[in-house]
Design an enzyme around this catalytic site. Structure first.
Site, PDB file in Angstrom:
ATOM      1  N   ASP A  23     -22.436  11.596 -10.966  1.00  0.00           N
ATOM      2  CA  ASP A  23     -23.391  11.186  -9.933  1.00  0.00           C
ATOM      3  C   ASP A  23     -22.960  11.694  -8.554  1.00  0.00           C
ATOM      4  O   ASP A  23     -21.771  11.815  -8.272  1.00  0.00           O
ATOM      5  CB  ASP A  23     -23.477   9.650  -9.927  1.00  0.00           C
ATOM      6  CG  ASP A  23     -24.691   9.143  -9.167  1.00  0.00           C
ATOM      7  OD1 ASP A  23     -25.622   9.932  -8.912  1.00  0.00           O
ATOM      8  OD2 ASP A  23     -24.699   7.957  -8.817  1.00  0.00           O
ATOM      9  N   THR A  69     -33.330   9.915 -19.255  1.00  0.00           N
ATOM     10  CA  THR A  69     -34.785   9.839 -19.413  1.00  0.00           C
ATOM     11  C   THR A  69     -35.420   9.399 -18.083  1.00  0.00           C
ATOM     12  O   THR A  69     -36.480   9.870 -17.712  1.00  0.00           O
ATOM     13  CB  THR A  69     -35.176   8.851 -20.542  1.00  0.00           C
ATOM     14  OG1 THR A  69     -34.364   7.687 -20.423  1.00  0.00           O
ATOM     15  CG2 THR A  69     -34.979   9.455 -21.903  1.00  0.00           C
ATOM     16  N   ASN A  71     -34.254  10.148 -15.114  1.00  0.00           N
ATOM     17  CA  ASN A  71     -34.222  11.320 -14.217  1.00  0.00           C
ATOM     18  C   ASN A  71     -35.442  12.218 -14.417  1.00  0.00           C
ATOM     19  O   ASN A  71     -35.818  12.983 -13.532  1.00  0.00           O
ATOM     20  CB  ASN A  71     -32.974  12.185 -14.454  1.00  0.00           C
ATOM     21  CG  ASN A  71     -31.670  11.536 -14.044  1.00  0.00           C
ATOM     22  OD1 ASN A  71     -30.623  11.848 -14.603  1.00  0.00           O
ATOM     23  ND2 ASN A  71     -31.716  10.637 -13.069  1.00  0.00           N
TER      24      ASN A  71
HETATM   25  C1  FPP Z   1     -26.882  12.757 -10.630  1.00  0.00           C
HETATM   26  O1  FPP Z   1     -26.638  13.031  -9.260  1.00  0.00           O
HETATM   27  C2  FPP Z   1     -26.798  13.997 -11.358  1.00  0.00           C
HETATM   28  C3  FPP Z   1     -27.808  14.541 -12.071  1.00  0.00           C
HETATM   29  C4  FPP Z   1     -29.121  13.905 -12.211  1.00  0.00           C
HETATM   30  C5  FPP Z   1     -27.635  15.848 -12.701  1.00  0.00           C
HETATM   31  C6  FPP Z   1     -26.252  16.156 -13.170  1.00  0.00           C
HETATM   32  C7  FPP Z   1     -26.182  17.573 -13.494  1.00  0.00           C
HETATM   33  C8  FPP Z   1     -25.116  18.375 -13.295  1.00  0.00           C
HETATM   34  C9  FPP Z   1     -23.806  17.899 -12.834  1.00  0.00           C
HETATM   35  C10 FPP Z   1     -25.182  19.822 -13.507  1.00  0.00           C
HETATM   36  C11 FPP Z   1     -26.141  20.273 -14.505  1.00  0.00           C
HETATM   37  C12 FPP Z   1     -25.588  20.280 -15.852  1.00  0.00           C
HETATM   38  C13 FPP Z   1     -26.355  20.562 -16.898  1.00  0.00           C
HETATM   39  C14 FPP Z   1     -25.782  20.657 -18.238  1.00  0.00           C
HETATM   40  C15 FPP Z   1     -27.802  20.786 -16.708  1.00  0.00           C
HETATM   41  P1  FPP Z   1     -27.821  12.885  -8.245  1.00  0.00           P
HETATM   42  O2  FPP Z   1     -28.483  14.199  -8.103  1.00  0.00           O
HETATM   43  O3  FPP Z   1     -28.685  11.757  -8.663  1.00  0.00           O
HETATM   44  O4  FPP Z   1     -27.075  12.585  -6.935  1.00  0.00           O
HETATM   45  P2  FPP Z   1     -27.469  11.506  -5.837  1.00  0.00           P
HETATM   46  O5  FPP Z   1     -27.227  10.166  -6.463  1.00  0.00           O
HETATM   47  O6  FPP Z   1     -26.531  11.811  -4.755  1.00  0.00           O
HETATM   48  O7  FPP Z   1     -28.896  11.730  -5.466  1.00  0.00           O
END
Ligand code: FPP
Length: 242
Positions: A23, A69, A71
């Site tokens: 995250d 799901t 997301n």
């Molecule tokens: C949550 O952080 C992270 C995600 C929804 C995506 C995680 C994906 C990766 C680390 C890289 C991609 C890897 C693959 C295999 C596709 P956030 O974006 O919700 O962060 P925030 O809480 O700061 O908004």
């Protein structure tokens, strides 16, 4: 100083399965006045570095939470950015990891992904099918409640009574050791529908760092902290000592 290998005492307490909630990509990018997609790109790079480090250290099973799901309700533009990352880099990156003798398993519902993305991840899974002993689970379009409902429905369709073991076998992670340690980066302290059944006895480790800045050394600190904890599995200290 960078410490690559844990010492003897730490090694004997090494988790067999570490799961990571990655995250904080979005907030990391926002702080740098960059789009969220930049954060995901950096997150993906960090994920690969961290996976290589985890297998070097001797952890046989790692699960990463790449997309829930929930997301999937994010703005179309952000989702397309994530899918494009998969289209451009997933096959190459997974090859790099799996060549270490790691079998890839994708946890989640591929029908919720664009068809070409589903095909890319399925192909990467097939390409690693000859490996045994080490595993990488990438949770994509994954939700733990949906996973449990799916498992229960399989049992119902078979007319099968469930036990703790047979339910465990019907989950996407069937046959694998349960996670011993769940790491969550990004300052939030919640479980977010991740491996709810499998992590029943897991230790949780929360880091304030955003995922792109969660270093190998931070990972080592989580492992060392795990080694210092006393897992009782509901028993008393005395029972564990015996
Ligand atoms: C949550 O952080 C992270 C995600 C929804 C995506 C995680 C994906 C990766 C680390 C890289 C991609 C890897 C693959 C295999 C596709 P956030 O974006 O919700 O962060 P925030 O809480 O700061 O908004």
């Amino acid at each position: 100083m960078k410490k690559n290998k844990p010492d003897g005492a730490e090694l004997s307490r090494l988790p067999r399965h570490v799961a990571v909630i990655m995250d904080g990509n979005g907030r990391w990018a926002k702080k740098r006045l960059m789009p969220r997609s930049f954060g995901h790109r950096q997150g993906m790079n960090r994920m690969i570095g961290l996976l290589e480090h985890a297998y070097d250290v001797g952890i046989p099973y790692v699960t990463v939470y790449a997309l829930s799901t929930e997301n999937l309700q994010r703005p179309k533009e952000e989702l397309e950015g994530l899918f494009d990352l998969i289209r451009r880099h997933f096959a190459e990156y997974m090859k790099r990891i799996c060549e270490r003798g790691v079998r890839l398993r994708v946890l989640g519902d591929p029908s919720l992904l664009p068809a070409d993305v589903g095909e890319i991840v399925a192909r990467a899974e097939r390409d690693s099918a000859q490996y045994t002993g080490k595993g990488l689970n990438v949770a994509l379009a994954y939700g733990s409640r949906a996973e449990l409902v799916r498992a229960a429905n399989i049992a119902v369709a078979r007319g099968q009574m469930l036990t703790e073991e047979s339910l465990s076998d019907l989950l996407y992670t069937g046959g694998q050791p349960d996670p011993d340690l769940v790491i969550r980066t990004g300052k939030e302290k919640r479980v977010s529908n991740f491996l709810l059944y499998q992590a029943a006895y897991a230790e949780y480790y929360f880091s304030d760092k955003m995922f792109p800045e969660f270093s190998d050394e931070d990972f080592d600190e989580a492992i060392a902290e795990y080694g210092r904890r006393r897992r009782r599995f509901g028993k008393t200290d005395e029972q564990i000592s015996d």
